[in-house]
Design an enzyme around this catalytic site. Structure first.
Site, short mmCIF file in Angstrom:
data_model
loop_
_atom_site.label_atom_id
_atom_site.label_comp_id
_atom_site.label_asym_id
_atom_site.label_seq_id
_atom_site.Cartn_x
_atom_site.Cartn_y
_atom_site.Cartn_z
N CYS A 47 1.08 -1.27 0.17
CA CYS A 47 0.11 -0.05 0.00
C CYS A 47 0.84 0.97 0.01
O CYS A 47 2.32 1.46 -0.43
CB CYS A 47 -0.90 0.41 0.85
SG CYS A 47 -0.07 -0.28 2.89
N ALA A 48 0.30 2.35 0.73
CA ALA A 48 0.96 3.01 1.01
C ALA A 48 3.45 3.04 1.67
O ALA A 48 4.05 3.08 1.12
CB ALA A 48 0.82 4.60 0.80
#
Length: 204
Positions: free
Chosen positions: A104-105
């Site tokens: 994800c981020a």
């Protein structure tokens, strides 16, 4: 299905936070920057990249399959809609001798939650054990409270029982494994600094 720890040999590399964290022989977690690092992908023989975000762009490298899971990191986001399909996909890649990078981020909440769902479904781990193992491999994981609620529901769906529960805290609902650390964060001088769990009250 494999046994809980069969895919987690002790000779794994030391946990990595900035790079790729190896969870099983075929599954890794990272942040968005590492997921777009060609050298990291090739050196770890990644064949599939699963991007669990809306804010991180993919760098499409040849011979790598890309899967997009467009979910924001918010408690109300329905990440559970992807628990089964993503777990199935990770398993399918492993059956073809491939390796998956789940990111994800930050590699903290969304990708970690999907990793826990996969370990429960395909390695028959309880949610408690899945979290303990994943955290040992990537110490910074911390799914948001909404994802925890969805994971607890998924554990019950898979096994008919739960090894974790959500509890009340001054910070709102949290999984019970965070109970001790949350209690320690409350200032001693705060009159309302009592931690509630059901009808119990623990004073600082």
């Amino acid at each position: 299905m494999t046994s809980p720890w069969s895919a987690c040999p002790v000779q794994f590399p030391q946990p990595s936070i900035s790079g790729l964290s190896q969870i099983t022989k075929s599954l890794f977690i990272s942040n968005g920057a590492a997921a777009n690092d060609k050298l990291l992908l090739s050196s770890n023989q990644i064949t599939t990249v699963i991007n669990v975000s809306v804010e991180v762009a993919n760098t499409f490298y040849e011979d790598i399959q890309y899967v997009q899971v467009p979910v924001v990191d918010a408690p109300i986001a329905r990440l559970s809609d992807f628990f089964d399909p993503i777990a199935d996909h990770i398993h399918s890649v492993e059956m073809k001798q491939g390796r998956t990078l789940l990111h994800c981020a930050a590699g903290v909440s969304r990708s970690a939650a999907l990793c826990l769902a996969y370990l429960m479904k395909y390695h028959v781990m309880s949610l408690l054990d899945a979290h303990a193992w994943t955290k040992s491999r990537r110490p910074i994981i911390r799914p948001n409270s909404g994802f925890w609620e969805q994971l607890i529901h998924y554990e019950f769906q898979l096994f008919g029982k739960n090894t974790m529960q959500m509890v009340n805290s001054p910070m709102g609902l949290i999984p019970d494994i965070y109970e001790k650390e949350t209690r320690m964060m409350i200032p001693l001088s705060t009159p309302d600094g009592a931690f509630h769990k059901g009808k119990e009250k623990a004073l600082l």
